[in-house]
Design a protein around this motif. Structure first.
Motif, PDB file in Angstrom:
ATOM      1  N   THR A   1      35.997  41.545  34.864  1.00  0.00           N
ATOM      2  CA  THR A   1      37.122  42.413  34.484  1.00  0.00           C
ATOM      3  C   THR A   1      38.143  42.519  35.610  1.00  0.00           C
ATOM      4  O   THR A   1      39.347  42.547  35.359  1.00  0.00           O
ATOM      5  CB  THR A   1      36.632  43.820  34.083  1.00  0.00           C
ATOM      6  OG1 THR A   1      35.802  44.335  35.132  1.00  0.00           O
ATOM      7  CG2 THR A   1      35.854  43.779  32.778  1.00  0.00           C
ATOM      8  N   ASP A   2      37.677  42.557  36.845  1.00  0.00           N
ATOM      9  CA  ASP A   2      38.592  42.602  37.992  1.00  0.00           C
ATOM     10  C   ASP A   2      39.376  41.294  38.114  1.00  0.00           C
ATOM     11  O   ASP A   2      40.569  41.297  38.402  1.00  0.00           O
ATOM     12  CB  ASP A   2      37.831  42.851  39.301  1.00  0.00           C
ATOM     13  CG  ASP A   2      37.247  44.251  39.387  1.00  0.00           C
ATOM     14  OD1 ASP A   2      37.697  45.133  38.619  1.00  0.00           O
ATOM     15  OD2 ASP A   2      36.331  44.456  40.204  1.00  0.00           O
ATOM     16  N   ILE A   3      38.697  40.196  37.891  1.00  0.00           N
ATOM     17  CA  ILE A   3      39.363  38.891  37.950  1.00  0.00           C
ATOM     18  C   ILE A   3      40.404  38.806  36.842  1.00  0.00           C
ATOM     19  O   ILE A   3      41.527  38.336  37.062  1.00  0.00           O
ATOM     20  CB  ILE A   3      38.326  37.753  37.833  1.00  0.00           C
ATOM     21  CG1 ILE A   3      37.426  37.744  39.074  1.00  0.00           C
ATOM     22  CG2 ILE A   3      39.008  36.406  37.640  1.00  0.00           C
ATOM     23  CD1 ILE A   3      36.220  36.841  38.962  1.00  0.00           C
ATOM     24  N   ALA A   4      40.046  39.276  35.656  1.00  0.00           N
ATOM     25  CA  ALA A   4      40.965  39.250  34.514  1.00  0.00           C
ATOM     26  C   ALA A   4      42.232  40.047  34.820  1.00  0.00           C
ATOM     27  O   ALA A   4      43.350  39.587  34.543  1.00  0.00           O
ATOM     28  CB  ALA A   4      40.273  39.801  33.274  1.00  0.00           C
ATOM     29  N   LYS A   5      42.067  41.221  35.409  1.00  0.00           N
ATOM     30  CA  LYS A   5      43.231  42.046  35.762  1.00  0.00           C
ATOM     31  C   LYS A   5      44.131  41.319  36.759  1.00  0.00           C
ATOM     32  O   LYS A   5      45.348  41.307  36.612  1.00  0.00           O
ATOM     33  CB  LYS A   5      42.783  43.390  36.353  1.00  0.00           C
ATOM     34  CG  LYS A   5      42.240  44.351  35.326  1.00  0.00           C
ATOM     35  CD  LYS A   5      41.743  45.628  35.980  1.00  0.00           C
ATOM     36  CE  LYS A   5      40.992  46.477  34.970  1.00  0.00           C
ATOM     37  NZ  LYS A   5      40.323  47.627  35.601  1.00  0.00           N
ATOM     38  N   GLU A   6      43.522  40.726  37.771  1.00  0.00           N
ATOM     39  CA  GLU A   6      44.306  40.033  38.793  1.00  0.00           C
ATOM     40  C   GLU A   6      45.066  38.835  38.229  1.00  0.00           C
ATOM     41  O   GLU A   6      46.183  38.540  38.637  1.00  0.00           O
ATOM     42  CB  GLU A   6      43.413  39.584  39.949  1.00  0.00           C
ATOM     43  CG  GLU A   6      44.195  38.938  41.072  1.00  0.00           C
ATOM     44  CD  GLU A   6      43.382  38.684  42.319  1.00  0.00           C
ATOM     45  OE1 GLU A   6      43.746  37.761  43.069  1.00  0.00           O
ATOM     46  OE2 GLU A   6      42.395  39.417  42.563  1.00  0.00           O
ATOM     47  N   LEU A   7      44.458  38.162  37.260  1.00  0.00           N
ATOM     48  CA  LEU A   7      45.075  36.957  36.697  1.00  0.00           C
ATOM     49  C   LEU A   7      45.860  37.235  35.405  1.00  0.00           C
ATOM     50  O   LEU A   7      46.368  36.294  34.784  1.00  0.00           O
ATOM     51  CB  LEU A   7      44.000  35.890  36.447  1.00  0.00           C
ATOM     52  CG  LEU A   7      43.236  35.415  37.691  1.00  0.00           C
ATOM     53  CD1 LEU A   7      42.164  34.404  37.314  1.00  0.00           C
ATOM     54  CD2 LEU A   7      44.178  34.839  38.742  1.00  0.00           C
ATOM     55  N   ASN A   8      45.937  38.511  35.022  1.00  0.00           N
ATOM     56  CA  ASN A   8      46.682  38.926  33.822  1.00  0.00           C
ATOM     57  C   ASN A   8      46.196  38.244  32.545  1.00  0.00           C
ATOM     58  O   ASN A   8      46.992  37.742  31.747  1.00  0.00           O
ATOM     59  CB  ASN A   8      48.185  38.690  34.008  1.00  0.00           C
ATOM     60  CG  ASN A   8      48.751  39.548  35.117  1.00  0.00           C
ATOM     61  OD1 ASN A   8      48.450  40.741  35.207  1.00  0.00           O
ATOM     62  ND2 ASN A   8      49.550  38.936  35.974  1.00  0.00           N
TER      63      ASN A   8
END
Length: 151
Positions: free
Chosen positions: A25-32
């Motif tokens: 989820t953190d990676i998803a947020k960072e990569l939009n």
């Protein structure tokens, strides 16, 4: 086999290689992108064999294993390779084994508690394997670089 991976795949890999414990989820947020996209991409990368898993790295010295050595193994004949690998697979101190070109038939990385332990493994286990002609041991004094390839 080379697999086609796109820019997003490379970004995901880069972030996870920096910190494998990072939440999707953190990676998803960072990569939009959505969390589901990260899960789907990681499943694809695993299925393709691009990602071979995740592992916890233990500092051998912190658990009493102070000797890292490399052993060049000379085999009697190349056809002994597969049988030798299977026997070496039973030696837990061997952490890497490579089939090589050049002087050695095989190159082994081994982690031991101390030089006595290294000598025991070398004399009683490795050199006792049928087909092992002789060995040459190099003790590592310091690991200066240990890294993965850059994506």
């Amino acid at each position: 086999m080379v697999h086609e991976i796109d820019k997003l795949d490379k970004q995901i890999l880069k972030l996870l290689m920096q910190d494998v414990t990072r939440a999707y989820t953190d990676i998803a947020k960072e990569l939009n992108v959505s969390g589901g996209t990260i899960h789907v991409r990681m499943k694809k990368l695993n299925d393709l064999g691009v990602v071979k898993g995740a592992q916890l790295l233990v500092n051998p010295s912190a658990v009493g294993y102070d000797i890292c050595a490399f052993i060049g193994v000379y085999l009697d004949k190349g056809s002994d390779y597969k049988a030798t690998v299977e026997q070496m697979r039973q030696i837990p101190e061997i952490v890497e084994l490579h089939y090589t070109t050049g002087s050695y038939s095989m190159f082994v990385k081994i982690i031991c508690r101390d030089t006595k332990h290294l000598r025991e493994i070398l004399n009683e286990r490795i050199q006792a394997i049928e087909g092992v002609q002789r060995t040459e041991t190099l003790i590592s004094l310091d690991e200066s670089i240990s890294r993965q390839i850059t994506i």
